[in-house]
Design a protein around this motif. Sequence first.
Motif, PDB file in Angstrom:
ATOM      1  N   ASP A  15       6.783  -0.772   3.818  1.00 53.30           N
ATOM      2  CA  ASP A  15       8.153  -0.917   4.331  1.00 53.30           C
ATOM      3  C   ASP A  15       8.215  -0.638   5.834  1.00 53.30           C
ATOM      4  O   ASP A  15       8.988  -1.271   6.565  1.00 53.30           O
ATOM      5  N   LEU A  16       7.399   0.308   6.299  1.00 51.54           N
ATOM      6  CA  LEU A  16       7.389   0.676   7.717  1.00 51.54           C
ATOM      7  C   LEU A  16       6.473  -0.214   8.553  1.00 51.54           C
ATOM      8  O   LEU A  16       6.419  -0.083   9.765  1.00 51.54           O
ATOM      9  N   ARG A  17       5.707  -1.083   7.869  1.00 50.55           N
ATOM     10  CA  ARG A  17       4.723  -1.935   8.516  1.00 50.55           C
ATOM     11  C   ARG A  17       3.659  -1.107   9.230  1.00 50.55           C
ATOM     12  O   ARG A  17       3.262  -1.393  10.365  1.00 50.55           O
ATOM     13  N   VAL A  18       3.191  -0.103   8.526  1.00 49.07           N
ATOM     14  CA  VAL A  18       2.106   0.750   9.002  1.00 49.07           C
ATOM     15  C   VAL A  18       0.881   0.445   8.145  1.00 49.07           C
ATOM     16  O   VAL A  18       0.960   0.466   6.914  1.00 49.07           O
ATOM     17  N   ASN A  19      -0.244   0.172   8.791  1.00 46.64           N
ATOM     18  CA  ASN A  19      -1.441  -0.162   8.009  1.00 46.64           C
ATOM     19  C   ASN A  19      -2.627   0.767   8.308  1.00 46.64           C
ATOM     20  O   ASN A  19      -3.775   0.409   8.055  1.00 46.64           O
ATOM     21  N   ASN A  20      -2.331   1.959   8.824  1.00 47.43           N
ATOM     22  CA  ASN A  20      -3.400   2.902   9.158  1.00 47.43           C
ATOM     23  C   ASN A  20      -2.869   4.314   8.959  1.00 47.43           C
ATOM     24  O   ASN A  20      -1.860   4.700   9.563  1.00 47.43           O
ATOM     25  N   ILE A  21      -3.549   5.086   8.107  1.00 46.96           N
ATOM     26  CA  ILE A  21      -3.080   6.440   7.810  1.00 46.96           C
ATOM     27  C   ILE A  21      -4.256   7.408   7.829  1.00 46.96           C
ATOM     28  O   ILE A  21      -5.368   7.070   7.425  1.00 46.96           O
ATOM     29  N   LEU A  22      -3.996   8.620   8.334  1.00 48.16           N
ATOM     30  CA  LEU A  22      -4.989   9.690   8.398  1.00 48.16           C
ATOM     31  C   LEU A  22      -4.539  10.832   7.505  1.00 48.16           C
ATOM     32  O   LEU A  22      -3.366  11.226   7.519  1.00 48.16           O
ATOM     33  N   LEU A  23      -5.476  11.390   6.726  1.00 40.91           N
ATOM     34  CA  LEU A  23      -5.155  12.466   5.806  1.00 40.91           C
ATOM     35  C   LEU A  23      -5.501  13.839   6.391  1.00 40.91           C
ATOM     36  O   LEU A  23      -6.621  14.069   6.821  1.00 40.91           O
ATOM     37  N   PHE A  24      -4.501  14.707   6.400  1.00 35.33           N
ATOM     38  CA  PHE A  24      -4.702  16.155   6.556  1.00 35.33           C
ATOM     39  C   PHE A  24      -4.169  16.740   5.252  1.00 35.33           C
ATOM     40  O   PHE A  24      -3.114  17.366   5.219  1.00 35.33           O
ATOM     41  N   PHE A  25      -4.881  16.526   4.169  1.00 35.03           N
ATOM     42  CA  PHE A  25      -4.280  16.615   2.842  1.00 35.03           C
ATOM     43  C   PHE A  25      -5.203  17.347   1.895  1.00 35.03           C
ATOM     44  O   PHE A  25      -6.431  17.210   1.973  1.00 35.03           O
ATOM     45  N   ASP A  26      -4.624  18.122   0.966  1.00 37.71           N
ATOM     46  CA  ASP A  26      -5.452  18.895   0.040  1.00 37.71           C
ATOM     47  C   ASP A  26      -5.449  18.324  -1.379  1.00 37.71           C
ATOM     48  O   ASP A  26      -5.824  19.004  -2.327  1.00 37.71           O
ATOM     49  N   ARG A  27      -5.036  17.054  -1.502  1.00 39.23           N
ATOM     50  CA  ARG A  27      -5.097  16.359  -2.786  1.00 39.23           C
ATOM     51  C   ARG A  27      -5.885  15.068  -2.619  1.00 39.23           C
ATOM     52  O   ARG A  27      -5.966  14.511  -1.523  1.00 39.23           O
ATOM     53  N   LEU A  28      -6.448  14.603  -3.727  1.00 38.59           N
ATOM     54  CA  LEU A  28      -7.112  13.308  -3.708  1.00 38.59           C
ATOM     55  C   LEU A  28      -6.077  12.202  -3.838  1.00 38.59           C
ATOM     56  O   LEU A  28      -5.069  12.352  -4.532  1.00 38.59           O
ATOM     57  N   VAL A  29      -6.321  11.095  -3.148  1.00 41.80           N
ATOM     58  CA  VAL A  29      -5.499   9.904  -3.308  1.00 41.80           C
ATOM     59  C   VAL A  29      -6.318   8.864  -4.066  1.00 41.80           C
ATOM     60  O   VAL A  29      -7.528   8.994  -4.224  1.00 41.80           O
ATOM     61  N   SER A  30      -5.645   7.815  -4.515  1.00 46.21           N
ATOM     62  CA  SER A  30      -6.313   6.817  -5.347  1.00 46.21           C
ATOM     63  C   SER A  30      -6.353   5.464  -4.651  1.00 46.21           C
ATOM     64  O   SER A  30      -5.797   5.272  -3.556  1.00 46.21           O
ATOM     65  N   SER A  31      -6.974   4.508  -5.312  1.00 50.04           N
ATOM     66  CA  SER A  31      -7.157   3.169  -4.733  1.00 50.04           C
ATOM     67  C   SER A  31      -5.849   2.470  -4.461  1.00 50.04           C
ATOM     68  O   SER A  31      -5.805   1.537  -3.654  1.00 50.04           O
ATOM     69  N   GLU A  32      -4.779   2.890  -5.114  1.00 47.69           N
ATOM     70  CA  GLU A  32      -3.467   2.299  -4.831  1.00 47.69           C
ATOM     71  C   GLU A  32      -3.091   2.481  -3.370  1.00 47.69           C
ATOM     72  O   GLU A  32      -2.342   1.678  -2.815  1.00 47.69           O
ATOM     73  N   LEU A  33      -3.636   3.521  -2.727  1.00 48.17           N
ATOM     74  CA  LEU A  33      -3.405   3.721  -1.295  1.00 48.17           C
ATOM     75  C   LEU A  33      -4.529   3.117  -0.469  1.00 48.17           C
ATOM     76  O   LEU A  33      -4.293   2.261   0.386  1.00 48.17           O
ATOM     77  N   PHE A  34      -5.775   3.538  -0.711  1.00 48.09           N
ATOM     78  CA  PHE A  34      -6.831   3.139   0.222  1.00 48.09           C
ATOM     79  C   PHE A  34      -7.275   1.690   0.078  1.00 48.09           C
ATOM     80  O   PHE A  34      -7.943   1.171   0.957  1.00 48.09           O
ATOM     81  N   ASP A  35      -6.861   1.010  -0.987  1.00 49.05           N
ATOM     82  CA  ASP A  35      -7.097  -0.429  -1.062  1.00 49.05           C
ATOM     83  C   ASP A  35      -5.993  -1.225  -0.391  1.00 49.05           C
ATOM     84  O   ASP A  35      -6.136  -2.437  -0.179  1.00 49.05           O
ATOM     85  N   SER A  36      -4.888  -0.543  -0.048  1.00 46.75           N
ATOM     86  CA  SER A  36      -3.735  -1.226   0.552  1.00 46.75           C
ATOM     87  C   SER A  36      -3.687  -1.094   2.065  1.00 46.75           C
ATOM     88  O   SER A  36      -3.261  -2.019   2.764  1.00 46.75           O
ATOM     89  N   VAL A  37      -4.084   0.065   2.572  1.00 45.84           N
ATOM     90  CA  VAL A  37      -4.051   0.307   4.019  1.00 45.84           C
ATOM     91  C   VAL A  37      -5.345   0.996   4.430  1.00 45.84           C
ATOM     92  O   VAL A  37      -6.024   1.617   3.601  1.00 45.84           O
TER      93      VAL A  37
END
Length: 210
Positions: free
Chosen positions: A70-92
């Motif tokens: 929605d924001l038209r952002v295609n690059n994200i950096l994690l400072f995060f203490d949880r695992l993310v899934s392919s629904e995120l890293f396959d999209s951006v």
Amino acid sequence: MKLAVLVSSGGAAFEQVARIVRHDGVDFTVITDRGCGAEVVAGRVNAKHIRIEERDRKLFSTKVAAALQDLRVNNILLFFDRLVSSELFDSVDTFNIHPAALPAFKGLRGVEDAYEAKARLLGCSLHRVDQSVDGGELVSQIACGADPQWPLSRWQKRAYLMKVYCGLVWVNQAIHIEAPDTPVNASHGLPEGWMASFRELQALEAETVV
């Protein structure tokens, strides 16, 4: 340039990155999954903020990916203490900063594990996120000497500075300022103004990591 960070902590390293690059046309969005200091930081650095409270990993990743679309952002950096899934890293394009010289000391306790192992080297790695735990393609690494006799707090301070540096490398690559392939602890082609600001931060913290 629109970039996003996914944060679940105080956001201190991100705040320094945002302040150093503030004159270079970067529009940050901060995404959190709970109330945390990073939400306050977002206001201080004039970044957008979105909180997505969802405990299921796949649903959370799907909602983050949808918000970025929605924001038209295609690059994200994690400072995060949880695992993310392919629904995120396959999209951006999804990156992570890990406070160790991968492949050593993977997991959520990189600094503490290196300290307990009495390592003589403290590292920090910027890598792509994939289905593995801290096993994605390495983008850059830095490393500095460490003394097992130092208190853990000093190791953590050095790790904080290295997270800031790797965050700058991420921004630099995302906004396509040309950076040559460089070895460990070179400047990675960072703009001199950024390096000057980073050196000032090192002086303020009385530590040198690059």
